[in-house]
Design a protein around this motif. Structure first.
Motif, mmCIF file in Angstrom:
data_model
loop_
_atom_site.group_PDB
_atom_site.id
_atom_site.type_symbol
_atom_site.label_atom_id
_atom_site.label_comp_id
_atom_site.label_asym_id
_atom_site.label_seq_id
_atom_site.Cartn_x
_atom_site.Cartn_y
_atom_site.Cartn_z
ATOM 1 N N LEU A 70 20.135 -17.053 4.160
ATOM 2 C CA LEU A 70 20.025 -17.818 5.406
ATOM 3 C C LEU A 70 21.160 -17.474 6.366
ATOM 4 N N GLY A 71 22.351 -17.232 5.825
ATOM 5 C CA GLY A 71 23.465 -16.818 6.683
ATOM 6 C C GLY A 71 23.177 -15.487 7.343
ATOM 7 N N ARG A 72 22.620 -14.566 6.585
ATOM 8 C CA ARG A 72 22.302 -13.257 7.137
ATOM 9 C C ARG A 72 21.172 -13.331 8.164
ATOM 10 N N ILE A 73 20.219 -14.210 7.934
ATOM 11 C CA ILE A 73 19.131 -14.389 8.905
ATOM 12 C C ILE A 73 19.693 -14.989 10.190
ATOM 13 N N GLY A 74 20.583 -15.976 10.054
ATOM 14 C CA GLY A 74 21.381 -16.433 11.186
ATOM 15 C C GLY A 74 20.730 -17.429 12.125
ATOM 16 N N ARG A 75 19.886 -18.342 11.623
ATOM 17 C CA ARG A 75 19.267 -19.343 12.501
ATOM 18 C C ARG A 75 20.144 -20.587 12.593
ATOM 19 N N TRP A 96 29.592 -19.414 -1.142
ATOM 20 C CA TRP A 96 28.512 -18.751 -0.418
ATOM 21 C C TRP A 96 28.021 -19.594 0.754
ATOM 22 N N ALA A 97 28.058 -20.905 0.603
ATOM 23 C CA ALA A 97 27.645 -21.769 1.715
ATOM 24 C C ALA A 97 28.619 -21.637 2.880
ATOM 25 N N ALA A 98 29.921 -21.622 2.581
ATOM 26 C CA ALA A 98 30.923 -21.454 3.644
ATOM 27 C C ALA A 98 30.772 -20.090 4.307
ATOM 28 N N PHE A 99 30.530 -19.065 3.488
ATOM 29 C CA PHE A 99 30.360 -17.724 4.037
ATOM 30 C C PHE A 99 29.127 -17.663 4.932
ATOM 31 N N ALA A 100 28.034 -18.265 4.475
ATOM 32 C CA ALA A 100 26.790 -18.251 5.250
ATOM 33 C C ALA A 100 26.964 -18.947 6.591
ATOM 34 N N LEU A 101 27.648 -20.069 6.603
ATOM 35 C CA LEU A 101 27.874 -20.779 7.870
ATOM 36 C C LEU A 101 28.691 -19.925 8.837
ATOM 37 N N GLY A 102 29.658 -19.192 8.306
ATOM 38 C CA GLY A 102 30.444 -18.315 9.170
ATOM 39 C C GLY A 102 29.635 -17.182 9.756
ATOM 40 N N SER A 107 27.656 -22.101 17.506
ATOM 41 C CA SER A 107 28.847 -22.954 17.448
ATOM 42 C C SER A 107 28.660 -24.164 16.538
ATOM 43 N N THR A 108 27.405 -24.608 16.329
ATOM 44 C CA THR A 108 27.177 -25.779 15.477
ATOM 45 C C THR A 108 27.601 -25.526 14.034
ATOM 46 N N ALA A 109 27.680 -24.247 13.626
ATOM 47 C CA ALA A 109 28.071 -23.941 12.255
ATOM 48 C C ALA A 109 29.544 -24.207 12.013
ATOM 49 N N GLU A 133 38.057 -18.204 7.523
ATOM 50 C CA GLU A 133 37.592 -16.900 7.999
ATOM 51 C C GLU A 133 36.331 -17.071 8.845
ATOM 52 N N GLY A 134 35.440 -17.957 8.405
ATOM 53 C CA GLY A 134 34.221 -18.231 9.160
ATOM 54 C C GLY A 134 34.508 -18.804 10.532
ATOM 55 N N LEU A 135 35.501 -19.677 10.622
ATOM 56 C CA LEU A 135 35.870 -20.228 11.928
ATOM 57 C C LEU A 135 36.363 -19.126 12.863
ATOM 58 N N GLY A 136 37.078 -18.147 12.299
ATOM 59 C CA GLY A 136 37.516 -17.029 13.119
ATOM 60 C C GLY A 136 36.346 -16.262 13.698
ATOM 61 N N LYS A 137 35.326 -16.016 12.869
ATOM 62 C CA LYS A 137 34.147 -15.302 13.350
ATOM 63 C C LYS A 137 33.414 -16.099 14.415
ATOM 64 N N LEU A 138 33.417 -17.421 14.258
ATOM 65 C CA LEU A 138 32.728 -18.294 15.212
ATOM 66 C C LEU A 138 33.590 -18.607 16.441
ATOM 67 N N ARG A 139 34.888 -18.250 16.362
ATOM 68 C CA ARG A 139 35.840 -18.505 17.451
ATOM 69 C C ARG A 139 35.898 -20.000 17.796
ATOM 70 N N ARG A 140 35.924 -20.817 16.773
ATOM 71 C CA ARG A 140 35.963 -22.272 16.919
ATOM 72 C C ARG A 140 36.930 -22.860 15.895
ATOM 73 N N GLY A 141 37.326 -24.119 16.112
ATOM 74 C CA GLY A 141 38.046 -24.869 15.098
ATOM 75 C C GLY A 141 39.541 -24.657 15.067
ATOM 76 N N ALA A 142 40.196 -24.691 16.225
ATOM 77 C CA ALA A 142 41.642 -24.465 16.279
ATOM 78 C C ALA A 142 42.429 -25.444 15.403
#
Length: 709
Positions: A70-75, A96-102, A107-109, A133-142
């Motif tokens: 689901l993370g790779r599909i990206g919806r 894996w859940a944290a990785f998928a969300l990243g 931005s909701t992830a 790491e996921g927050l970095g990819k999403l550029r959110r969560g300072a």
């Protein structure tokens, strides 16, 4: 098989022809039907209800694998389904859940990842590290990233340092400076990398990931002082990133420290010191440096250091000392050195004013002749780079000569030639004739795609005086080209360019129809782009871009997965020696399988490293040798938890899910690529061979074997 013939085959045809390596044998690993179904849904980019339901499966391995899919599909719609897995009893599932969300590009992830880090209840350090790491990819969560910088685990802090510059995190400077003084090498280099990116220094390559933080003058001074001290750090990763971060600091102490790195033991550090010495300051001026300081670099024993030294001659303030060195490099026996020398010459001539005049005309003509008369197509193609320095008549003459050359050379002349011909009065397309009609009918889709790009440039240029009548002609032409491309082109470049052109004129009924029809294109990348552009125009597309028709059934996926369960190695024979890489079949089975089929067909044999960026990557897999080629299909990204460390094998992309045959190896750690490009292998031996290869170096053969060489 002749690669040119293979270039025209589709993936189903390749499979049907029996061109497989490592086909299943008795005793192979069992692959569950559930894993086959998950892989098929993921490959189709189809988040079915059945796939979502597997997040509640009793087997933690299935729950984790479904989350990854689901993370790779990206919806964005699947964020709510993934969130409960952050509280799963299995730490592996939570990872894996944290990785998928990243990986979900929405931005909701970020919200569930922030809650996990700020809640303080997650005991598994790897889960926390993946979350930040996921927050970095999403550029959110300072705030969450700032909290992770104080984590009790060094691994979490290290990942937070690699995320902080991407978000970015205000007020983190003090903490990052503190961590940079600590003893662990991993923390020192990641903190210096973070400081370098806070200063706004660019990452290697072309991946557009901006950095930078609003710093006070005092903070900037402290960061630069820390980086100057880091030039003497025992870890080469620290030294190379410190040098990169000091590009804009033209202080005498900094210049002296960078010059001392000419004797550094690590060639990558020497490359970054060179680039920093050659970088212009905020005022656009070069660093005050004695050209003699470049001499050790120009005579360096490492070929890629010498290439960067010739590049550095472009900006050394002492023009009189630099030009003779550039002229010497223009006659170097190695094509790559001559390429770079020509670029340095043009940079110096532009600094003197355009067009070239006086003695500069002689220098320009000398350089252009050296390129034009070369037997190497890559040098002849560079001639177009000098057009802006020429008179109108001379430029036209040069470009017309290039257009008669082979496609790899001719393509470089298309846009400047059409821009040149567009000057004047009358209907736009008529101004471009007779060459324009020939170019539009070229059998090479790359040539036609560049024609479309040139049209886009022309129509966006206010000085081109494009009239309504011109737009009517262009609309009719675009419609004809789109229809022809769908019938004859195995690649999507022309159609993608036409969609961009159409989106520039959404009020035109014909162009709007072209965009709407694009959502039904046979190519999933074209469909995705049409959907994106229509939504940007406020339209609701008639359908989604997915699912992707892959041409594979359950038997195909089982074959691939069983093959991927067994170990495989990549063996590359180059002019410098052998490079051996371990393939990550279980983490990226489709990418590894795709690569193995191409290698087994001889696709890569007798190729060249068409792109080498010292201390970044070396790249191959283009049958044309110019970076514009690939097979007639794309594979989906299989982003995984492997990182872009030194020697990582990655799939080159021009956007999500656009991989085909082009691949790259890294010269050093490249954390800005993590989670954005598929890692599907790692060099086991021959890194020193890979490091010394120049752009244009040949590849004799590439094989995938099942026994370790």
């Amino acid at each position: 098989m002749n690669p040119k013939l293979l270039y025209r085959l589709t993936l189903p045809a390749l499979l049907a022809a029996g061109m497989m390596v490592g086909s299943p044998r008795a005793g192979g690993a069992e692959v569950s039907e559930t894993l086959v179904r998950i892989t098929a849904w993921e490959d189709r980019r189809e988040a079915t209800p059945e796939l979502v339901a597997l997040l509640r499966d009793g087997d933690p391995a299935i729950r984790g694998r479904a989350a990854l899919a689901l993370g790779r599909i990206g919806r964005a719609a699947d964020v709510s389904a993934l969130q409960p897995l952050l509280a799963d009893k299995s730490a592996e599932v939570r990872r894996w859940a944290a990785f998928a969300l990243g990986e979900i590009e929405d931005s909701t992830a970020a919200s569930p990842l922030e809650a996990l880090l700020l809640g303080g209840e997650e005991k598994d350090a790897e889960v926390r590290a993946i979350a930040v790491e996921g927050l970095g990819k999403l550029r959110r969560g300072a705030p969450a990233c700032r909290a992770a910088l104080d984590d009790r685990s060094s691994e979490v802090v290290s990942r937070a340092l690699l995320a902080a510059w991407q978000i970015p995190v205000p007020g983190a400077i003090e903490r990052v400076l503190e961590v940079s003084e600590r003893g662990e090498p991993e923390l020192r280099w990641t903190s210096v990398y973070c400081l370098m990116r806070f200063l706004g220094a660019p990452a290697s390559g072309r991946t557009p990931i901006p950095g930078g933080l609003e710093l006070t003058d005092a903070e900037r001074d402290r960061v630069e002082a820390r980086l100057r001290r880091s030039l003497a750090d025992p870890d080469p990763r620290v030294r190379m990133n410190a040098a990169r971060g000091l590009r804009a600091d033209h202080d005498t102490l900094t210049t002296r420290g960078l010059a001392l790195l000419a004797r550094d033991a690590d060639w990558r550090v020497r490359v970054e010191a060179l680039r920093a010495l050659a970088a212009t300051g905020p005022d656009g001026r070069g660093r005050t440096i004695d050209p003699a300081a470049l001499q050790p670099f120009l005579s360096d024993l490492h070929p890629n250091v010498r290439v960067v030294a010739v590049e550095a001659l472009a900006t050394v303030p002492d023009r009189a000392a630099a030009l003779p060195l550039i002229q010497t490099a223009l006659s170097d026996p190695r094509p790559r050195v001559r390429q770079v020398a020509f670029g340095s010459l043009l940079t110096r001539l532009r600094a003197d004013g355009i067009p070239a005049a006086g003695t500069n005309v002689e220098l320009l003509n000398e350089g252009v002749r050296a390129m034009q008369n070369s037997k190497d197509w890559s040098l002849r193609a560079l001639t177009a780079d000098a057009i802006d320095l020429m008179t109108h008549d001379r430029a036209r003459q040069v470009l017309e000569t290039m257009l008669k050359d082979e496609p790899r050379v001719a393509k470089q002349a298309i846009e400047p030639y059409l821009l040149l011909r567009a000057r004047g009065a009358g209907a736009l397309l008529a101004r471009l004739e007779p060459e324009f009609s020939k170019l539009v009918a070229s059998p090479d889709p790359v040539m036609r795609s560049i024609v479309v790009g040139a049209l886009f440039t022309l129509t966006a240029d206010t000085t081109a005086a494009v009239t309504d009548a011109d737009w009517t002609e262009i609309e009719a032409l675009a419609t004809r080209m789109m229809s022809a491309s769908r019938s004859y082109d195995h690649q999507n470049d022309v159609r993608l360019g036409l969609l961009e052109l159409a989106a520039a004129q959404p009020a035109s009924p014909g162009f709007l129809t072209l965009l709407r029809d694009g959502v039904n294109d046979a190519d999933p990348i074209v469909r995705r782009e049409a959907v994106r552009l229509l939504r940007a125009l406020g339209e609701t597309p008639a359908r989604e871009a997915e699912p992707v028709e892959t041409g594979r059934d359950a038997t195909d996926y089982r074959t691939i997965l069983e093959w991927a369960e067994r170990p495989h190695w990549l063996v590359i024979e180059t002019e410098g020696g052998r490079v051996v890489a371990d393939l990550f079949g279980q983490d990226a089975p489709l990418a590894c399988w795709n690569f193995a089929q191409l290698a087994g067909s001889g696709w890569f044999d007798r190729g060249v490293w068409h792109r080498v960026v010292p201390n970044f990557v070396l790249q191959d897999g283009c049958p044309r040798g110019d970076g514009y080629g690939g097979p007639d299909w794309q594979i989906r990204c299989e982003i995984n938890q492997h990182r872009y460390v030194t020697g990582a094998l990655g799939m080159a992309l021009s956007g999500k899910d656009t991989g085909g045959s082009q691949f790259f190896f890294t010269h050093s750690d490249q954390p800005h690529l993590d989670g954005r490009y598929t890692v599907f292998g790692q060099i086991e031996s021959g890194q020193e061979v890979a490091d010394r290869l120049l752009q244009g170096s040949p590849i004799f053969s590439i094989q995938v074997v099942s026994e370790k060489p």
